[in-house]
Design an enzyme around this catalytic site. Structure first.
Site, mmCIF file in Angstrom:
data_model
loop_
_atom_site.group_PDB
_atom_site.id
_atom_site.type_symbol
_atom_site.label_atom_id
_atom_site.label_comp_id
_atom_site.label_asym_id
_atom_site.label_seq_id
_atom_site.Cartn_x
_atom_site.Cartn_y
_atom_site.Cartn_z
ATOM 1 N N ASN A 28 0.880 -1.167 0.000
ATOM 2 C CA ASN A 28 0.000 0.000 0.000
ATOM 3 C C ASN A 28 0.921 1.221 0.000
ATOM 4 O OD1 ASN A 28 -2.756 0.945 2.233
ATOM 5 N ND2 ASN A 28 -2.434 1.419 0.099
ATOM 6 N N ASN A 92 -6.566 10.520 -0.410
ATOM 7 C CA ASN A 92 -6.633 9.413 -1.358
ATOM 8 C C ASN A 92 -5.974 9.821 -2.671
ATOM 9 O OD1 ASN A 92 -8.179 7.635 0.336
ATOM 10 N ND2 ASN A 92 -9.972 8.900 -0.097
ATOM 11 N N CYS A 101 -5.569 5.923 7.685
ATOM 12 C CA CYS A 101 -4.994 4.825 6.897
ATOM 13 C C CYS A 101 -4.052 4.056 7.802
ATOM 14 C CB CYS A 101 -4.261 5.374 5.675
ATOM 15 S SG CYS A 101 -3.443 4.090 4.693
ATOM 16 N N ASN A 219 -15.038 1.684 1.766
ATOM 17 C CA ASN A 219 -14.056 0.752 1.230
ATOM 18 C C ASN A 219 -14.687 -0.637 1.290
ATOM 19 O OD1 ASN A 219 -11.619 2.711 1.294
ATOM 20 N ND2 ASN A 219 -12.366 2.767 3.394
ATOM 21 N N ARG A 244 -11.990 3.543 -1.481
ATOM 22 C CA ARG A 244 -12.622 4.768 -1.974
ATOM 23 C C ARG A 244 -11.590 5.682 -2.613
ATOM 24 N NH1 ARG A 244 -14.848 7.802 3.181
ATOM 25 N NH2 ARG A 244 -12.761 7.178 3.787
ATOM 26 N N CYS A 252 -4.640 -2.770 2.769
ATOM 27 C CA CYS A 252 -5.374 -1.692 3.441
ATOM 28 C C CYS A 252 -5.398 -2.033 4.922
ATOM 29 C CB CYS A 252 -6.794 -1.575 2.890
ATOM 30 S SG CYS A 252 -7.811 -0.333 3.747
ATOM 31 N N THR A 254 -6.694 -0.363 7.714
ATOM 32 C CA THR A 254 -7.999 -0.285 8.367
ATOM 33 C C THR A 254 -8.934 -1.356 7.809
ATOM 34 O OG1 THR A 254 -8.626 1.461 6.800
ATOM 35 C CG2 THR A 254 -7.867 2.160 8.976
#
Length: 313
Positions: A28, A92, A101, A219, A244, A252, A254
């Protein structure tokens, strides 16, 4: 009429001369800039151009490291948490503002250390301000762990009553699937799949269709519980995610926490408190524990890597 090239040119002018680093947590990836005097003002277009994988540096998100005292959200946090001196201003890839994040906050702390903005030895912790609240990040020998705070159902009555609260459609899946919407300070909708073949077949180029959609969008995580679910007392799931404003990402943080929370809820009272969540970019650890506030918290652990630095032309 403003053309795409004119927009890109304007954004490059705004970014010109700003030093940056590029980093990632389990794939990420993020662009990070330090703004110790709060003087950098970037628009959504600036961020989108920088994160463009063909015309810019390329990233899933853009992080500005700024003193909490330099922006309203940070000053509000300082009232109750004066130790949260640095704020993670996270955007984002499309330039939209995001609350939090989990992978990004680990990379953020690693960036602060690398720039000499904080000193943090293994075993020590630092408080970080985010739009999802103050997060406590501890450095370990091989990465960082983050107290992500409490999790919650977005639609608690439906979730508790039926075990699902929404339906999700995605390209590659023949029918809509039931899901649970979970807040980790930002919104997530978790879909359980039965087979790894379904996980591979799901196409996440376009955003999945969620009904009902949480108020600020969501998300979407697609999760396959392993068989057996537990190994040596640790729960195991594999996950893919559509974020999103970004699209599919390799990881990701979270989202991994939300996926573990939903799977643990579905598994019942004997489900473990510790989970390994495998994503295309690697594996992160998720642990549930009682918080000092009397509410269950989620801890996320994983690596943080800086791969490059430079200056925008």
């Amino acid at each position: 009429m403003t053309t795409a090239s004119q927009t890109a040119s304007t954004a490059r002018t705004a970014l010109s001369g700003i030093a940056f680093s590029k980093g990632h947590g389990t794939g990420n990836d993020f662009i990070l800039v330090a703004d110790p005097d709060g003087s950098i003002e970037l628009s959504a277009a600036d961020v989108a151009v920088a994160c463009d994988r063909h015309r810019g540096i390329g990233a899933d998100g853009f992080i500005r490291a700024v003193p909490s005292s330099m922006l309203p959200e940070g000053r509000a946090l300082l009232q109750g948490s004066p130790e949260a001196q640095w704020f993670m201003d996270y955007r984002n890839a499309d330039g939209s503002v995001s609350e939090m994040c989990g992978n990004g906050v680990r990379v953020f702390v690693h960036f602060l250390i690398s720039r000499g903005l904080i000193a943090l030895e293994p075993g020590a912790a630092v408080a970080v301000g985010t739009r999802g609240g103050v997060k406590i990040v501890e450095r370990s020998a091989d990465g960082y762990s983050v107290d992500m705070g409490p999790w919650a159902f977005i639609y608690p009555e439906a979730a508790q009553g039926r075990g699902t609260d929404s339906l999700v459609e995605a390209d590659g899946l023949e029918v809509a699937r039931p899901a649970l919407s979970v807040s980790m300070g930002n919104p997530h909708t978790v879909v359980a799949l039965a087979e790894f073949s379904e996980l591979r077949a799901t196409r996440l180029i376009d955003a999945p269709r969620v009904e009902p959609v949480p108020p600020h969008g969501t998300n979407v995580e697609f999760v396959v519980p392993h068989d057996p679910l537990m190994r040596d007392g640790i729960g195991e799931v594999s996950m893919r995610v559509h974020e999103r404003g970004v699209g599919e990402t390799l990881s990701c943080g979270t989202g991994a926490c939300a996926a573990a929370a939903a799977t643990r809820f579905w598994a019942g009272k004997d489900a473990p408190a510790v989970w390994n969540v495998t994503v295309p970019g690697g594996t992160v650890g998720v642990r549930f524990h009682p918080g000092q506030d009397g509410v269950e918290h989620v801890h996320l652990s994983g690596p943080a890597v800086l791969v490059a630095s430079g200056t925008f032309n």
